[in-house]
Design a protein around this motif. Structure first.
Motif, mmCIF file in Angstrom:
data_model
loop_
_atom_site.group_PDB
_atom_site.id
_atom_site.type_symbol
_atom_site.label_atom_id
_atom_site.label_comp_id
_atom_site.label_asym_id
_atom_site.label_seq_id
_atom_site.Cartn_x
_atom_site.Cartn_y
_atom_site.Cartn_z
ATOM 1 N N UNK A 12 -2.310 -6.847 1.387
ATOM 2 C CA UNK A 12 -1.488 -7.529 0.392
ATOM 3 C C UNK A 12 -0.792 -6.522 -0.525
ATOM 4 N N UNK A 13 0.297 -6.944 -1.117
ATOM 5 C CA UNK A 13 1.158 -6.063 -1.927
ATOM 6 C C UNK A 13 0.414 -5.458 -3.114
ATOM 7 N N UNK A 14 -0.418 -6.256 -3.783
ATOM 8 C CA UNK A 14 -1.136 -5.752 -4.956
ATOM 9 C C UNK A 14 -2.098 -4.629 -4.584
ATOM 10 N N UNK A 15 -2.853 -4.843 -3.521
ATOM 11 C CA UNK A 15 -3.796 -3.809 -3.075
ATOM 12 C C UNK A 15 -3.046 -2.550 -2.661
ATOM 13 N N UNK A 16 -1.951 -2.718 -1.919
ATOM 14 C CA UNK A 16 -1.154 -1.564 -1.499
ATOM 15 C C UNK A 16 -0.636 -0.793 -2.709
ATOM 16 N N UNK A 17 -0.125 -1.501 -3.685
ATOM 17 C CA UNK A 17 0.438 -0.858 -4.872
ATOM 18 C C UNK A 17 -0.627 -0.054 -5.617
ATOM 19 N N UNK A 18 -1.786 -0.666 -5.817
ATOM 20 C CA UNK A 18 -2.866 0.038 -6.531
ATOM 21 C C UNK A 18 -3.359 1.232 -5.732
ATOM 22 N N UNK A 20 -1.637 2.984 -3.502
ATOM 23 C CA UNK A 20 -0.591 4.013 -3.503
ATOM 24 C C UNK A 20 -0.581 4.776 -4.825
ATOM 25 N N UNK A 21 -0.769 4.071 -5.933
ATOM 26 C CA UNK A 21 -0.810 4.736 -7.242
ATOM 27 C C UNK A 21 -2.013 5.667 -7.348
ATOM 28 N N UNK A 22 -3.156 5.192 -6.890
ATOM 29 C CA UNK A 22 -4.369 6.017 -6.942
ATOM 30 C C UNK A 22 -4.226 7.244 -6.036
ATOM 31 N N UNK A 23 -3.680 7.053 -4.851
ATOM 32 C CA UNK A 23 -3.479 8.176 -3.929
ATOM 33 C C UNK A 23 -2.514 9.195 -4.530
ATOM 34 N N UNK A 24 -1.436 8.709 -5.138
ATOM 35 C CA UNK A 24 -0.460 9.621 -5.750
ATOM 36 C C UNK A 24 -1.114 10.433 -6.868
ATOM 37 N N UNK A 26 -4.048 11.410 -6.950
ATOM 38 C CA UNK A 26 -4.900 12.404 -6.299
ATOM 39 C C UNK A 26 -4.100 13.355 -5.407
ATOM 40 N N UNK A 27 -2.777 13.248 -5.500
ATOM 41 C CA UNK A 27 -1.858 14.079 -4.729
ATOM 42 C C UNK A 27 -2.114 13.975 -3.228
ATOM 43 N N UNK A 28 -2.255 12.752 -2.757
ATOM 44 C CA UNK A 28 -2.428 12.492 -1.332
ATOM 45 C C UNK A 28 -1.677 11.211 -1.008
ATOM 46 N N UNK A 29 -1.885 10.678 0.170
ATOM 47 C CA UNK A 29 -1.232 9.436 0.571
ATOM 48 C C UNK A 29 -2.288 8.420 0.981
ATOM 49 N N UNK A 30 -1.900 7.166 1.000
ATOM 50 C CA UNK A 30 -2.819 6.118 1.443
ATOM 51 C C UNK A 30 -3.230 6.400 2.892
ATOM 52 N N UNK A 31 -2.292 6.840 3.708
ATOM 53 C CA UNK A 31 -2.618 7.151 5.107
ATOM 54 C C UNK A 31 -3.698 8.217 5.205
ATOM 55 N N UNK A 32 -3.594 9.269 4.408
ATOM 56 C CA UNK A 32 -4.599 10.339 4.437
ATOM 57 C C UNK A 32 -5.957 9.837 3.950
ATOM 58 N N UNK A 33 -5.958 8.965 2.965
ATOM 59 C CA UNK A 33 -7.219 8.382 2.479
ATOM 60 C C UNK A 33 -7.877 7.578 3.590
ATOM 61 N N UNK A 34 -7.092 6.774 4.295
ATOM 62 C CA UNK A 34 -7.616 5.958 5.390
ATOM 63 C C UNK A 34 -8.127 6.850 6.511
#
Length: 80
Positions: A12-18, A20-24, A26-34
């Motif tokens: 969902x959009x809300x989860x993605x947004x949060x 993405x902000x957290x990953x940014x 931490x200077x990384x990406x959501x893809x790298x976190x996954x």
């Protein structure tokens, strides 16, 4: 280079947004976190090592674990 696989995840959009902000932050990406999460999750040996480490820690003399009732002042300041 190893063969890389792509996956598609619906979120969902809300989860993605949060995320993405957290990953940014931490200077990384959501893809790298996954990717990192999946590496750790798939490594059963690492999970067993973590379980063993926790079991060893809990088995040490003097180890206490309690929830809900904090030590009183005398207990916190007691020298052991």
């Amino acid at each position: 280079m190893a063969c890389m696989k792509n996956i598609t995840v619906n979120i969902d959009e809300d989860t993605w947004s949060r995320a993405a902000q957290k990953a940014a932050a931490l200077e990384t990406s959501v893809s790298e976190v996954v990717v990192e999460y999946l590496r750790q999750w798939a490594d059963e040996d690492a999970m067993q090592r973590a379980r063993n480490a926790m079991a060893e820690r809990f088995a040490q003399p003097g180890w206490r674990f309690a929830v809900g009732v904090p030590d009183d002042r005398e207990q916190r300041n007691a020298r052991t």
